[in-house]
Design an enzyme around this catalytic site. Structure first.
Site, PDB file in Angstrom:
ATOM      1  N   ARG A 213       0.818  -1.214   0.000  1.00 40.59           N
ATOM      2  CA  ARG A 213       0.000   0.000   0.000  1.00 40.59           C
ATOM      3  C   ARG A 213       0.858   1.274   0.000  1.00 40.59           C
ATOM      4  O   ARG A 213       0.505   2.284   0.580  1.00 40.59           O
ATOM      5  CB  ARG A 213      -0.955   0.030   1.201  1.00 40.59           C
ATOM      6  CG  ARG A 213      -1.943  -1.112   1.249  1.00 40.59           C
ATOM      7  CD  ARG A 213      -2.868  -1.122   0.032  1.00 40.59           C
ATOM      8  NE  ARG A 213      -3.742  -2.293   0.099  1.00 40.59           N
ATOM      9  CZ  ARG A 213      -3.432  -3.481  -0.417  1.00 40.59           C
ATOM     10  NH1 ARG A 213      -2.290  -3.634  -1.071  1.00 40.59           N
ATOM     11  NH2 ARG A 213      -4.260  -4.491  -0.318  1.00 40.59           N
TER      12      ARG A 213
ATOM     13  N   SER B 251     -11.278   0.618   3.021  1.00 42.08           N
ATOM     14  CA  SER B 251     -10.500   0.318   4.231  1.00 42.08           C
ATOM     15  C   SER B 251      -9.844   1.603   4.744  1.00 42.08           C
ATOM     16  O   SER B 251      -9.033   2.205   4.038  1.00 42.08           O
ATOM     17  CB  SER B 251      -9.431  -0.729   3.935  1.00 42.08           C
ATOM     18  OG  SER B 251     -10.041  -1.938   3.523  1.00 42.08           O
TER      19      SER B 251
ATOM     20  N   GLU C 189      -5.174   4.762   5.864  1.00 46.04           N
ATOM     21  CA  GLU C 189      -4.865   4.574   4.458  1.00 46.04           C
ATOM     22  C   GLU C 189      -5.210   5.801   3.611  1.00 46.04           C
ATOM     23  O   GLU C 189      -4.446   6.179   2.721  1.00 46.04           O
ATOM     24  CB  GLU C 189      -5.590   3.344   3.915  1.00 46.04           C
ATOM     25  CG  GLU C 189      -5.205   2.994   2.492  1.00 46.04           C
ATOM     26  CD  GLU C 189      -5.650   1.601   2.084  1.00 46.04           C
ATOM     27  OE1 GLU C 189      -5.823   1.379   0.871  1.00 46.04           O
ATOM     28  OE2 GLU C 189      -5.814   0.732   2.956  1.00 46.04           O
TER      29      GLU C 189
END
Length: 370
Positions: free
Chosen positions: A179, A258, A362
């Site tokens: 990520r 998320s 995130e």
């Protein structure tokens, strides 16, 4: 870490801005999947690479703060908005040459995935349903259900704001990790213009399935292939069941997907974490653990959140945890960004106090932080 290995690409432009849409004191909330945040001083919508570059150069030349907006699925914008120029990248371009795919940054990602599946090409079919634009995928190294874009991206064409030129960066120059990427590490430097992929012609079959949940849903073993369309449809159903496919009527999708990344822990950190789990939940408790290389272990943020007492639907205000998935924080309608951040801070503090692990957000924070 910094990116390297870029080479100039012919076609950079010094033309002045033309044809772009420009608004002042423009609402940004409608451009985000959270539907939160205040206005931008100025909003420009660019539909060509040249317009994108011109807008970026104009902001840099005048020292104007610049916010890049694609699909808005990974942005948390403060209630006060953005005091500068917001540049909405709405470029279009889908080019397929055999198994080589090039996407303009503004292409809608989920539509692009559908088109590659229709073309019989494998490699990104398990990334179906992910909201946002193609240009955001290398920045976050978008991944789900056993696939990451870093495994199929060959090159990223970007405007380098430091060198003031357009460059082409090979995969290994993008510094991809979980990520993360070099683009995310240097957010003020590169503006993604185009992303190039190398897909696989597997006679209409998917790439080997790596994610156990996907394989179970398809009734096969991990490592097997299934028809491409079936793989995509199954992933879309799995995502929809978790509120991860955009639906304006479903407040569980008024989110950024998320909100926290899965923690990756060193051996010592995981040992301390496991001891806390046993202390809190008993000797039989076993937290999720997945090898992450270099003596590190990845665990599940969703598991941590749930076991710390933040279950599906948690919250009493306008910002709550999704009723379908504990990783998604949602706007139930009428929330403010501060409402969302208050909930996020509560979750972070609760998980840290319970298990000694600090969750990391995130989405990109604009004008706010946790």
């Amino acid at each position: 870490m910094p990116l390297h290995g870029g080479c100039p690409l012919r076609g950079s432009t010094d033309r002045t801005l033309v044809r772009v849409q420009e608004l002042h004191d423009a609402p940004l909330a409608p451009l985000t999947t959270f539907r939160l945040g205040g206005p931008a001083t100025r909003l420009i919508t660019a539909t060509t690479d040249a317009e994108v570059i011109d807008a970026v150069r104009a902001a840099d030349d005048t020292g104007t703060p610049l916010l890049l907006v694609g699909g808005g699925s990974n942005l948390v914008i403060g209630d006060k908005g953005f005091p500068g120029t917001a540049l909405r990248i709405a470029t279009r371009g889908f080019t397929l040459d055999g198994t080589r795919l090039e996407l303009a940054a503004g292409e809608v990602w989920t539509d692009a995935v559908a088109r590659t599946v229709d073309a019989g090409l494998a490699g990104i079919e398990c990334l179906a349903g992910i909201p946002g634009s193609a240009g955001a995928t290398p920045i976050q190294n978008v991944g789900a259900y056993g696939q990451e874009v870093s495994s199929t991206i060959t090159e990223v064409v970007a405007y380098d704001r430091h060198a003031r030129e357009t460059v082409t960066l090979a995969n290994d120059a993008c510094a991809f990790s979980y990520r993360h990427s070099g683009f995310k590490a240097e957010p003020e430097r590169f503006v993604v213009l185009r992303v190039r992929f190398l897909l696989e012609d597997a006679d209409g079959m998917s790439a080997p399935l790596k994610y156990a949940e996907t394989a179970r849903a398809l009734g096969v073993e991990a490592g097997e292939r299934v028809p491409l369309a079936r793989a995509r449809e199954t992933v879309l159903k799995l995502r929809a069941g978790k509120g991860m496919v955009l639906d304006p009527e479903d407040h569980d999708t008024w989110s950024a997907g998320s909100f926290f990344t899965n923690p990756i822990l060193t051996d010592d950190e995981f040992g301390a974490f496991h001891a806390r789990v046993v202390e809190r939940l008993g000797a039989e408790a076993a937290p999720p653990a997945f090898p992450a290389g270099d003596g590190r272990t990845k665990t599940s943020a969703a598991w941590l959140i749930d076991r710390a007492g933040f279950t599906k639907g948690y919250g009493t205000g306008a910002a709550r945890i999704s009723t379908k998935h504990t990783l998604a924080l949602t706007n139930r309608g009428g929330a403010t960004t501060e409402d969302l951040l208050t909930l996020a801070r509560e979750v972070v503090a609760g998980v840290r106090d319970t298990f000694g692990v600090t969750l990391v957000n995130e989405p990109v924070m604009v004008g706010v932080d946790l």
